[in-house]
Design a protein around this motif. Structure first.
Motif: not given
Length: 139
Positions: A8-14, A41-43, A64-66, A99-106
């Motif tokens: 999941i973290l690798t996919a986010l980085h990609v 990207l911080r894990d 995670a943090e960007i 890979l995950c159910d949902w991704v949401e940024a603040e």
């Protein structure tokens, strides 16, 4: 084989790497910030999972943090474009390819950081909540 969390973290980085800004993972802030901006990207922290027992599953809301950083003339406009592009990139597929159910940024909280002898930096941490489930907390 990587764990679901690492995939999941690798996919986010990609996903972040597809943006015009330079995208790093877990690196330190370099001496020079590219004109298009920089994303690191911080894990982050998976936090305490909710557990269901039948079948046994651990449900995480991993934060995670960007780190978004820009520098130079017009940094307000560049920063706005950069953070909006992160939101657009995440909205294109909120499951990161299933890979995950949902991704949401603040929303980011920008700050201006003075740099001695150079143009100020404008930076913010964008929290990204990754909702996913695993059969084992270690992978």
């Amino acid at each position: 084989m990587p764990t679901p969390r690492e995939r999941i973290l690798t996919a986010l980085h990609v996903r972040l790497s597809s943006l015009p800004a330079t995208a790093l993972r877990g690196d330190v802030l370099p001496e020079r910030v590219p004109a298009e901006g920089l994303l690191i990207l911080r894990d982050g922290e998976p936090g305490e999972p909710e557990v269901t027992l039948s079948p046994l599953r651990y449900h995480y809301q991993h934060q995670a943090e960007i780190e978004a950083v820009v520098q130079g003339a017009g940094r307000d406009a560049v920063f706005d474009t950069l953070t909006a592009s992160v939101g657009t990139a995440l909205a294109t597929d909120r499951t990161l390819g299933g890979l995950c159910d949902w991704v949401e940024a603040e929303a980011p909280r920008p700050v201006d950081l003075p740099v001695q002898g150079a143009a100020s930096l404008k930076a913010a941490v964008i929290a990204v909540v990754l909702h996913y489930s695993m059969a084992d907390p270690l992978g």
